[in-house]
Design an enzyme around this catalytic site. Structure first.
Site, PDB file in Angstrom:
ATOM      1  N   TYR A 434      -8.307  15.472   9.030  1.00 38.41           N
ATOM      2  CA  TYR A 434      -7.421  14.722   7.995  1.00 38.41           C
ATOM      3  C   TYR A 434      -8.839  14.235   6.975  1.00 38.41           C
ATOM      4  O   TYR A 434      -9.991  14.590   7.107  1.00 38.41           O
ATOM      5  CB  TYR A 434      -6.710  13.476   8.373  1.00 38.41           C
ATOM      6  CG  TYR A 434      -7.388  12.615   9.448  1.00 38.41           C
ATOM      7  CD1 TYR A 434      -8.770  12.140   9.495  1.00 38.41           C
ATOM      8  CD2 TYR A 434      -6.646  11.772   9.804  1.00 38.41           C
ATOM      9  CE1 TYR A 434      -9.092  11.100  10.331  1.00 38.41           C
ATOM     10  CE2 TYR A 434      -6.731  10.681  10.783  1.00 38.41           C
ATOM     11  CZ  TYR A 434      -8.148  10.545  10.951  1.00 38.41           C
ATOM     12  OH  TYR A 434      -8.597   9.333  11.932  1.00 38.41           O
ATOM     13  N   GLU A 435      -8.497  13.625   6.061  1.00 41.18           N
ATOM     14  CA  GLU A 435      -9.103  13.461   4.713  1.00 41.18           C
ATOM     15  C   GLU A 435      -9.982  14.537   4.447  1.00 41.18           C
ATOM     16  O   GLU A 435     -11.151  14.365   4.075  1.00 41.18           O
ATOM     17  CB  GLU A 435     -10.098  12.279   5.272  1.00 41.18           C
ATOM     18  CG  GLU A 435     -10.801  11.384   4.496  1.00 41.18           C
ATOM     19  CD  GLU A 435      -9.984  10.471   3.368  1.00 41.18           C
ATOM     20  OE1 GLU A 435      -8.734  10.176   4.046  1.00 41.18           O
ATOM     21  OE2 GLU A 435     -10.350  10.470   2.006  1.00 41.18           O
ATOM     22  N   GLY A 436      -9.350  15.555   4.245  1.00 41.64           N
ATOM     23  CA  GLY A 436      -9.930  16.837   3.574  1.00 41.64           C
ATOM     24  C   GLY A 436     -10.414  17.564   5.060  1.00 41.64           C
ATOM     25  O   GLY A 436     -11.552  17.152   5.453  1.00 41.64           O
TER      26      GLY A 436
END
Lengths: 591, 591
Positions: A434-436
């Site tokens: 997550y978060e890229g």
């Protein structure tokens, strides 16, 4: 039952011996003397060990449950959340105007680590709120700030970030969630968002959703995305709660880990939303908070490895199995403890040298954020932009790797949920995604950050290493074990950068090496941190520090990292130099 | 819902193009012509895809449940087990005297792969039975063989292996389970065994436990361990089942994965046991079947990666996200499929080149086992002994790494259990632990196998590589992309071996490098496999093979492995050359 003890001494070492925070010319830093930070860090560690850590396994086992649209968090979470609020732990670096304590971000980071190590899933409720706070703080109107921020600072209301949709995660230009203007300046938001952490739960009276959506008639793709505040309950002008808004949790996901956090499908059905900042500038609003958010995820990576490491050490000292090949270390017992065996030590040293290096790297990143924000320091801002994908990508890849390595120390017991080691690996796994996702971090690093402002920031980074080496090469002990390997690794990194430049017209050649470059740069950054830490430790010893064992251990751990981990850069360079041909050779159908 | 299609074409390639099984001078191998193996492999693949694979997620979700001492396997397992028995899949390489089909072990291995890929937890019920069969077959009396083997070959009765106890896994000398002689030649077995796979379940009428225990008054430690048959139900002389024996499942463990297999605590309370082989020679009986058992676990490692890889490829072709930087590949769609992106390809090529190399390595190992057993070939026996820890340790480490990498291709969806990718990673994780944790494999390799018979086998391995390179260096295409990197990697490996020899008096220096050496040797073995496969593919193309795409893809995949993976050997060598000083530097208390 796993253990957790906050590494207060090491946190203090990074803050004071390495970063010398109280000597920095940054507003607010002069308050950060050893006594103050020690008091904060120790108290945070106590809360982490005594309140949050006992709920970690509970959260994993019970998970979140949704019944009739209501999401129930695991037993004890609500009470612990109250304690966090009462202790002021949710407000540390927030603006005093909205009830925060206005402390530097580096101090917030130092206090966050124990919380995340003790209970990552729990801490996300607060973490997401902090992210939403930052977005409104940076881009919201005064009215919006007055209305939402005080309750978010206190975590009476929590926050969420709504980006992903079923058909798009990385490529948000494909977004379908729509915003239709109302006459009163608000918007009707409709669409479905997925993977919304803390999207619905029972720990706050209201939830402030930050939602990316496309205003009808706006530009195509990513340039037509705007950011909206969509409260779960409408907020009246007097601050009281009004009607339920048109947003509901459709379901919560069954995940590999972080079971204590509710990951929600959020359905928006003509929900009332309020534009944050300008129309179609939603991505810009997101980007301003990305350095912090990604640093927070990098911290999750190594913080899980820290917890797992502590348990692996305890087990390795406790479990009797086999004999030291050079002679029994526990001759009166039936066998020696695991820790006598070289390969167990190799594993533990990998973990220890990574975690301590990662802590220094992350705190340094937080310090750069402070310098950028509080001093309007463009160089620091450029440097942290460059470092952000490395902090996020490298520290979460390695964090998972070492959480898994710690599990391995337990043998078969590591695979049994009861012992708790599986959870560290399963929880740590999400931070790579997550978060890229980490592949996107590598792309961000090589495709964007290296060339940013004409390559100025990466040149500054190389210069920083060069200067450090030059200034210290007279120090023989440092030179042999630290500066020499750092120089070699940095040379590899520069050679890789050179290869990318020479292949600027063949982007696949550069992008094929992006993941290797991210890891290579991670090693160089940790190598730099270790060289600096070794220097700081040597100075402390020369200065007559009383805790010689701590400083000597620090230097020995650094020596391990330089000797055993830095050789990875040559491998990454060799891979990068093979270019994209072997990677792009196959037709898609032949995979 | 994940997919699985057995890689029949590649299995055939390894059997015929690489190993040329039907041309080998080994009893039974001349039956293995292309048509025969194709029929077997295709049918196995069909059973795997249609019967076992649909139960994989079911097994993970439902797990095994124990109620009133009865262990219930997941829905559908029992029926599928019946189908496996009816199809004769449990008996392939077993002795025809006991109802087996007497096929070579390499053929058994080729058929096992799809079963393991499709449903690892399910296949373990049969796998453990096969292990128990082998132990009794090799060391049991004629009477024991007659009594137990026919029903075990047919899997009417299943088998287990009972080694681990709560306080000892690797160090079995600490074992406490006791065997007290009865007057009739049998023994009373008492003690507790843990982590017993398939220890109790509802799919067979009887379970034959093989139990390690110490006969009272025997030698101390590992030299006093004997092997016993302990049936769940006593077996009468006419083969009918008698009374329940004094063995019971105490509980089943909650694990990270392989939920479909019951992992049991087994309590022996004066259970009747029958000595297998000689008194106090239990470990020898175990060791004779270890090569096969560890090869089977290595297979689990790459077989999980194979399944995960197939799904990652499907998702990468399906999911539209972003654009090819060199120009849109799907201009009429909203975005290009993931597979256009270099870093996604890097990831998929890592997986593909590993899995295919691992398949060749494992089948080659199985072929060596056949050569050793059926031809009494001491060289082959020595070679497979040397390779066994590498097959087990390297292939399971990498298998887990790549199952995790495949999960990463899915982004957030990879973390959601519904998509099935988490299970591949969680299931693959155990293979690094059981049947000797991978650190123990590394110790076995460096501490025992390298020096075995005066280092003869490792010298033979180096000689084999040298000869292959010499014989083929006239082939320019092979030489540049395959032989040159193989030569360099092999040189690194020899240098590491040399370092160990020079440090023979400082065992910690050698053992500190054991894990790196295991991985280094894994890369050299896969490099050798790839060089051989490339040669075979080139020959097939020169010979006018019709499926040019398959062979060209094979060569391109091999080129990737040689270019991008073999550079790891230099890193491992650099680490090994740093010796043990940095690893052994800390006092245990300073970790």
């Amino acid at each position: 039952m796993p253990i957790y003890n906050a590494p207060n001494k090491d946190i203090q070492f990074v803050l004071h011996d390495l970063l010398k925070v109280s000597e920095q010319d940054i507003p607010g830093f002069d308050d950060l003397d050893r006594d103050f930070t020690s008091a904060v860090v120790e108290e945070a560690g106590k809360v982490a060990s005594e309140v949050l850590h006992p709920l970690n396994v509970v959260g994993d086992t019970e998970g979140c449950v949704m019944e009739n649209g209501v999401v129930r968090t695991p037993t004890g979470f609500k009470e612990a959340f109250e304690q966090m609020k009462e202790g002021g732990w949710t407000a540390m670096d927030c603006d005093p105007e909205y009830g925060g304590q206005g402390l530097p971000y580096v101090m917030h980071t130092a206090a966050q680590e124990p919380f995340v190590s003790a209970n990552m899933a729990f801490n996300m409720y607060q973490g997401l709120t902090h992210g939403a706070y930052s977005a409104i703080y940076a881009h919201g109107s005064d009215e919006q700030k007055q209305k939402y921020l005080p309750k978010m600072v206190s975590c009476e209301w929590t926050g969420t970030m709504n980006l992903t949709e079923p058909h798009c995660g990385t490529d948000l230009g494909l977004m379908r969630t729509k915003a239709v203007p109302n006459d009163d300046g608000s918007y009707k938001i409709s669409g479905q968002k997925i993977f919304i952490s803390a999207g619905e739960h029972d720990m706050a009276e209201n939830i402030i959703h930050l939602v990316l959506a496309k205003i009808q008639g706006g530009p195509e793709g990513i340039k037509g995305v705007s950011l909206f505040i969509v409260p779960k309950f409408m907020v009246n002008d007097d601050g009281s709660l009004g009607a339920r808004n048109g947003v509901a949790c459709g379901k919560i996901e069954e995940k590999m880990g972080i079971h204590g956090n509710s990951t929600c499908v959020m359905n928006y059905d003509e929900a009332t939303g309020y534009l944050v900042g300008e129309e179609h500038k939603g991505m810009r609003a997101m980007f301003t908070m990305m350095n912090e958010a990604r640093l927070g995820v990098g911290l999750q990576g190594y913080a899980q490895a820290e917890s797992a490491y502590q348990n692996a050490v305890a087990y390795a000292n406790d479990r009797l199995q086999g004999r030291d090949v050079t002679g029994a270390k526990n001759p009166d017992g039936p066998a020696d403890p695991l820790i006598v065996h070289p390969d167990i030590r190799r594993n533990l040293m990998d973990q220890k040298s990574f975690v301590e290096g990662a802590r220094a790297f992350t705190f340094w990143g937080a310090y750069l954020i402070d310098r950028a924000h509080k001093n309007q320091d463009a160089e620091a801002d450029g440097l942290i932009s460059l470092m952000t994908p490395v902090i996020k990508g490298f520290l979460t890849d390695k964090g998972f790797e070492y959480a898994t390595a710690a599990q391995q120390v337990y043998g078969g017991h590591g695979y049994i949920e009861e012992w708790g080691m599986s959870q560290y690996a399963r929880d740590a796994r999400i931070a790579m995604i997550y978060e890229g996702a980490n592949g996107v971090q590598a792309l961000d690093l090589v495709g964007r950050k290296l060339a940013l402002d004409g390559g100025k920031h990466v040149m500054a980074f190389f210069e920083m290493i060069k200067t450090f080496i030059k200034e210290n090469e007279g120090n023989e002990a440092l030179n042999k074990d630290f500066l020499t390997p750092l120089k070699a690794a940095s040379k590899d990194l520069q050679a890789a950068g050179m290869y990318f430049m020479q292949n600027a017209t063949k982007p696949n050649n550069a992008l094929s090496g992006s993941y290797d470059f991210m890891h290579m740069m991670g090693h160089v950054c940790l190598g730099l941190m270790w060289a600096r830490m070794a220097k700081a430790a040597m100075e402390a010893l020369e200065g007559g520090a009383s805790d010689t064992e701590f400083y000597e251990t620090k230097i020995a751990t650094g020596r391990y990292y330089m000797a055993r981990q830095l050789p990875a850069t040559a491998m990454h360079l060799a891979r990068i130099n093979t270019g994209g041909d072997t990677i792009m050779a196959l037709e898609a159908a032949n995979f």
